[in-house]
Design a protein around this motif. Structure first.
Motif, mmCIF file in Angstrom:
data_model
loop_
_atom_site.group_PDB
_atom_site.id
_atom_site.type_symbol
_atom_site.label_atom_id
_atom_site.label_comp_id
_atom_site.label_asym_id
_atom_site.label_seq_id
_atom_site.Cartn_x
_atom_site.Cartn_y
_atom_site.Cartn_z
ATOM 1 N N LEU A 33 0.782 -1.135 -0.128
ATOM 2 C CA LEU A 33 -0.015 0.094 0.104
ATOM 3 C C LEU A 33 0.859 1.233 0.065
ATOM 4 O O LEU A 33 0.548 2.238 0.299
ATOM 5 C CB LEU A 33 -0.922 -0.055 1.188
ATOM 6 C CG LEU A 33 -1.949 -0.977 1.136
ATOM 7 C CD1 LEU A 33 -2.767 -0.952 2.587
ATOM 8 C CD2 LEU A 33 -3.013 -1.056 0.062
ATOM 9 N N ALA A 34 2.046 1.173 -0.511
ATOM 10 C CA ALA A 34 2.884 2.014 -0.431
ATOM 11 C C ALA A 34 2.356 3.634 -1.122
ATOM 12 O O ALA A 34 2.596 4.545 -0.728
ATOM 13 C CB ALA A 34 4.227 1.805 -1.020
ATOM 14 N N ALA A 35 1.709 2.999 -2.149
ATOM 15 C CA ALA A 35 1.049 4.349 -3.033
ATOM 16 C C ALA A 35 0.054 5.183 -2.177
ATOM 17 O O ALA A 35 -0.186 6.404 -2.531
ATOM 18 C CB ALA A 35 0.316 3.712 -4.141
ATOM 19 N N HIS A 36 -0.365 4.392 -1.129
ATOM 20 C CA HIS A 36 -1.415 5.140 -0.062
ATOM 21 C C HIS A 36 -0.850 6.113 0.904
ATOM 22 O O HIS A 36 -1.565 6.835 1.489
ATOM 23 C CB HIS A 36 -2.261 4.191 0.212
ATOM 24 C CG HIS A 36 -3.324 3.685 -0.787
ATOM 25 N ND1 HIS A 36 -4.491 4.306 -1.325
ATOM 26 C CD2 HIS A 36 -3.155 2.591 -1.467
ATOM 27 C CE1 HIS A 36 -5.029 3.615 -2.325
ATOM 28 N NE2 HIS A 36 -4.110 2.334 -2.463
ATOM 29 N N GLU A 37 0.783 5.873 1.293
ATOM 30 C CA GLU A 37 1.276 6.696 2.424
ATOM 31 C C GLU A 37 1.294 8.006 2.151
ATOM 32 O O GLU A 37 1.035 8.650 3.341
ATOM 33 C CB GLU A 37 2.389 5.807 2.567
ATOM 34 C CG GLU A 37 2.652 4.551 2.947
ATOM 35 C CD GLU A 37 3.887 3.826 3.150
ATOM 36 O OE1 GLU A 37 4.954 4.567 3.528
ATOM 37 O OE2 GLU A 37 4.192 2.760 3.521
ATOM 38 N N PRO A 38 1.534 8.730 1.015
ATOM 39 C CA PRO A 38 1.560 9.945 1.117
ATOM 40 C C PRO A 38 0.158 10.495 1.535
ATOM 41 O O PRO A 38 0.249 11.414 2.281
ATOM 42 C CB PRO A 38 2.111 10.529 -0.432
ATOM 43 C CG PRO A 38 2.838 9.210 -0.818
ATOM 44 C CD PRO A 38 2.029 7.992 -0.123
ATOM 45 N N ALA A 39 -0.778 9.960 0.953
ATOM 46 C CA ALA A 39 -2.225 10.762 1.087
ATOM 47 C C ALA A 39 -2.554 10.305 2.792
ATOM 48 O O ALA A 39 -3.060 11.207 3.267
ATOM 49 C CB ALA A 39 -3.278 10.073 0.167
ATOM 50 N N LEU A 40 -1.947 9.392 3.328
ATOM 51 C CA LEU A 40 -2.426 8.952 4.542
ATOM 52 C C LEU A 40 -1.558 9.995 5.645
ATOM 53 O O LEU A 40 -2.220 10.584 6.567
ATOM 54 C CB LEU A 40 -1.798 7.687 5.209
ATOM 55 C CG LEU A 40 -1.898 7.042 6.400
ATOM 56 C CD1 LEU A 40 -3.482 7.426 7.161
ATOM 57 C CD2 LEU A 40 -1.355 5.730 6.629
ATOM 58 N N GLN A 41 -0.462 10.271 5.132
ATOM 59 C CA GLN A 41 0.424 11.291 5.907
ATOM 60 C C GLN A 41 -0.026 12.629 5.799
ATOM 61 O O GLN A 41 -0.370 13.303 6.977
ATOM 62 C CB GLN A 41 1.762 11.172 5.427
ATOM 63 C CG GLN A 41 2.916 11.970 6.255
ATOM 64 C CD GLN A 41 2.876 11.474 7.859
ATOM 65 O OE1 GLN A 41 3.186 10.336 7.859
ATOM 66 N NE2 GLN A 41 2.523 12.368 8.654
ATOM 67 N N THR A 42 -0.727 13.092 4.776
ATOM 68 C CA THR A 42 -1.147 14.480 4.556
ATOM 69 C C THR A 42 -2.513 14.535 5.240
ATOM 70 O O THR A 42 -2.811 15.380 6.187
ATOM 71 C CB THR A 42 -1.494 14.517 3.011
ATOM 72 O OG1 THR A 42 -0.309 14.875 2.257
ATOM 73 C CG2 THR A 42 -2.507 16.003 2.987
ATOM 74 N N TRP A 43 -3.310 13.315 5.383
ATOM 75 C CA TRP A 43 -4.745 13.320 6.348
ATOM 76 C C TRP A 43 -4.183 13.339 7.856
ATOM 77 O O TRP A 43 -4.862 14.254 8.457
ATOM 78 C CB TRP A 43 -5.243 12.206 5.951
ATOM 79 C CG TRP A 43 -6.735 11.956 6.555
ATOM 80 C CD1 TRP A 43 -7.626 12.640 6.054
ATOM 81 C CD2 TRP A 43 -6.950 11.251 7.740
ATOM 82 N NE1 TRP A 43 -8.854 12.239 6.934
ATOM 83 C CE2 TRP A 43 -8.437 11.312 7.680
ATOM 84 C CE3 TRP A 43 -6.243 10.448 8.714
ATOM 85 C CZ2 TRP A 43 -8.968 10.658 8.742
ATOM 86 C CZ3 TRP A 43 -6.852 9.930 9.636
ATOM 87 C CH2 TRP A 43 -8.374 9.899 9.729
#
Length: 379
Positions: A33-43
């Motif tokens: 799920l590496a592609a989702h990590e930036p959005a999770l961090q921003t959230w």
């Protein structure tokens, strides 16, 4: 690594066993799920998780399921329908004297139901393989279940951040089984929300701040379930009569025209929670609350937060002497509860005064019309 069994055949059996256990769909994906990590961090950086400290505490672990169970190679994602027949959405939401409970919480706690079935599925796999490690999850650990479900072909992530399925809408629960077998993966579904933003525009509190992004601090589900203290005053009028969760973004979604009703007995609504009168709910003492919510997801918020939520709904209800009296009788029970009760009483009294002015104005208009028609002499 070679296995003494056919992985393709095992994947087929897993889906068959899943259906036999009551899951409407089973999908398989890898753990990346590496592609989702930036959005999770921003959230997280935007503080959209509110007071849910465990969200930030676990950080990127949520996007790394293989770290939850070392050796995990695949995630088996499942869905189980929960929408009951006769859900009574409109008749409850449109009646301000009633309390609205999110339809997923009307029956038995889904955590228990799905976890038990997932464990049974894991045991079936273990019996067939002889040696395998697995671990079930049902909204109970730091794991990004929706991206995993999308990756496993269960559906796509809608703009309200829930999983949508073209044959089943979104009225279903998700669960995951982590496993250390390289099972064949299922293809993801193509997103089909298009230009539709109905869920965003219908949200009572404007919690869907961007497509696929929910600011929990404004979400009614968060405010009535996760928030431990005072509900922000500016948001209280927007909550209406929703006392546990909110279904508005699902109700408006066009894909839920295709939603499927549940045939799971555990999700049958408890009558006392289905279309309840607010004044009846506000009269519950803690013993009754615990008795009625035994085995229910509602119990986790506790009696105090239950009363807080009902008090806000009473503040949003039409003016009645009995409502003001019931609210006043609870004053002094708890400081946090008192804040919401005083607000609700204030709302009720404002409504009473506005009603009195409205009646007086109507009477004056009728008098003027009577004078103009010569029915009454203008002295």
């Amino acid at each position: 690594m070679s296995y003494p069994f056919d992985l393709m055949e095992l994947a087929r059996l897993i889906k068959q066993w899943g259906r036999e256990l009551g899951f409407q769909q089973v999908g398989i994906c890898d753990t990346d799920l590496a592609a989702h990590e930036p959005a999770l961090q921003t959230w997280l950086d935007n503080q959209y998780h509110g007071e849910m400290a465990w969200m930030s505490r676990h950080g990127m672990l949520r996007a790394r399921p293989h770290e939850l169970l070392p050796g995990t190679l695949r995630v088996i994602s499942v869905r189980m329908n929960y929408l009951p027949a006769g859900a009574a959405f409109a008749s409850t939401l449109n009646n301000p004297h009633m309390g609205y409970v999110s339809r997923y919480a009307l029956g038995r706690d889904y955590h228990k139901v799905l976890r038990q079935r997932l464990k049974q599925l894991g045991n079936k796999i273990q019996d067939w393989c002889q040696e395998v490690n697995f671990r079930p999850f049902v909204d109970s650990a730091p794991i990004m279940e929706r991206p995993l479900a999308a990756k496993a072909g269960i559906g796509w992530v809608g703009k309200h951040s829930l999983i949508l399925n073209r044959e089943a809408g979104s009225w279903f629960f998700l669960g995951e089984l982590l496993i250390d077998l390289p099972l064949p993966e299922d293809p993801p579904q193509q997103e089909q929300c298009g230009r539709c933003v109905a869920c965003m525009t219908t949200c009572p509190t404007g919690a869907i701040v961007a497509p696929y992004t929910v600011d929990a601090r404004r979400c009614i589900s968060y405010l009535t379930i996760e928030l431990d203290g005072e509900i922000p005053e500016a948001l209280r009028p927007l909550i209406g009569n929703r006392i546990y969760g909110c279904d508005d973004c699902q109700l408006i979604c066009p894909w839920n025209r295709f939603s499927q009703l549940t045939d799971e007995p555990d999700f049958s609504p408890r009558t006392v929670l289905h279309t309840p009168e607010l004044l009846d709910l506000f009269a519950w003492d803690e013993a009754r609350f615990l008795r009625i919510t035994e085995g229910s997801a509602i119990r986790r918020i506790g009696h105090l937060r239950w009363l807080r939520n009902v008090a806000v709904a009473l503040g949003n209800a039409p003016y009645e002497d009995t409502v003001v009296l019931a609210l006043r009788e609870r004053l002094g029970d708890n400081p946090m509860l008192d804040v919401h009760i005083r607000w609700a009483i204030g709302q009720q009294l404002q409504r009473r005064d506005a009603l009195a002015v409205s009646v007086q104005t109507a009477q004056q208009k009728r008098l003027v019309r009577a004078i103009e028609k010569g029915l009454i002499r203008d002295a």
